[in-house]
Scaffold this motif. Sequence first.
Motif, PDB file in Angstrom:
ATOM      1  N   LEU A  26       0.837  -1.201   0.000  1.00  0.00           N
ATOM      2  CA  LEU A  26       0.000   0.000   0.000  1.00  0.00           C
ATOM      3  C   LEU A  26       0.869   1.247   0.000  1.00  0.00           C
ATOM      4  O   LEU A  26       1.911   1.297   0.656  1.00  0.00           O
ATOM      5  CB  LEU A  26      -0.916   0.024   1.224  1.00  0.00           C
ATOM      6  N   PRO A  75       3.101   4.446   8.892  1.00  0.00           N
ATOM      7  CA  PRO A  75       2.034   4.119   7.954  1.00  0.00           C
ATOM      8  C   PRO A  75       1.513   2.713   8.207  1.00  0.00           C
ATOM      9  O   PRO A  75       2.280   1.769   8.364  1.00  0.00           O
ATOM     10  CB  PRO A  75       2.699   4.204   6.582  1.00  0.00           C
ATOM     11  N   GLY A  76       0.205   2.580   8.287  1.00  0.00           N
ATOM     12  CA  GLY A  76      -0.416   1.296   8.554  1.00  0.00           C
ATOM     13  C   GLY A  76      -0.559   0.985  10.029  1.00  0.00           C
ATOM     14  O   GLY A  76      -1.179   0.004  10.401  1.00  0.00           O
ATOM     15  N   ASP A  87      -3.227   7.464  10.587  1.00  0.00           N
ATOM     16  CA  ASP A  87      -4.068   8.446   9.895  1.00  0.00           C
ATOM     17  C   ASP A  87      -3.821   9.876  10.364  1.00  0.00           C
ATOM     18  O   ASP A  87      -4.249  10.823   9.717  1.00  0.00           O
ATOM     19  CB  ASP A  87      -5.542   8.085  10.029  1.00  0.00           C
ATOM     20  N   LYS A  94      -3.613   7.096   3.232  1.00  0.00           N
ATOM     21  CA  LYS A  94      -3.521   5.861   2.447  1.00  0.00           C
ATOM     22  C   LYS A  94      -4.022   6.167   1.033  1.00  0.00           C
ATOM     23  O   LYS A  94      -5.155   6.590   0.837  1.00  0.00           O
ATOM     24  CB  LYS A  94      -4.353   4.754   3.061  1.00  0.00           C
ATOM     25  N   TRP A 143      -0.393  10.268   7.935  1.00  0.00           N
ATOM     26  CA  TRP A 143      -0.301   9.637   6.623  1.00  0.00           C
ATOM     27  C   TRP A 143      -1.678   9.483   5.985  1.00  0.00           C
ATOM     28  O   TRP A 143      -2.663   9.260   6.666  1.00  0.00           O
ATOM     29  CB  TRP A 143       0.335   8.253   6.749  1.00  0.00           C
ATOM     30  N   TYR A 171       1.354   5.175   0.922  1.00  0.00           N
ATOM     31  CA  TYR A 171       0.941   6.222   1.849  1.00  0.00           C
ATOM     32  C   TYR A 171       1.680   7.496   1.483  1.00  0.00           C
ATOM     33  O   TYR A 171       2.828   7.454   1.039  1.00  0.00           O
ATOM     34  CB  TYR A 171       1.292   5.857   3.294  1.00  0.00           C
TER      35      TYR A 171
END
Length: 137
Positions: free
Chosen positions: A90, A111-112, A117, A122, A120, A92
């Motif tokens: 993914l 990230p992740g 959030d 997504k 970052w 970001y």
Amino acid sequence: YGKGDKVAVDGSRAYMCKRDDDAAFCNAGPRYAPGTGLYSDVAWVWLGSCVGTLAPTAAPTVDLEAPGCPEEYSSAAKYEGGDKVLVGGLVYVCKWDEYGAYCNAGPMFAPGGDNSDLGWIKMGSCRGSLAPVASPL
């Protein structure tokens, strides 16, 4: 005609059959005809003029030197707004505003992660690199 169907009248005016229950009137005869019928506005929405045609476009260009996916995220790196990283397939991007500071705030903000959030965004998935595109026919 059905809900959302589009027609051209006299080759220059475009109309769309309404998307609600009034769409039943799109087939109700000359009094409901698009643009010319006395009750046209009950069944049809005027979209505008439709004069001419679209010219063909040139073949798309691809920068073969452009990277496909961004680099993998590294907790040792320092990120700024707009920087893109890859985590588990993914992509970001680090936020540009004051929340971008969270991009470097440690593992809980990676990230992740649970709080990613905050710093970052997504963007979506990325696998491999950009393949060349065929020219239009």
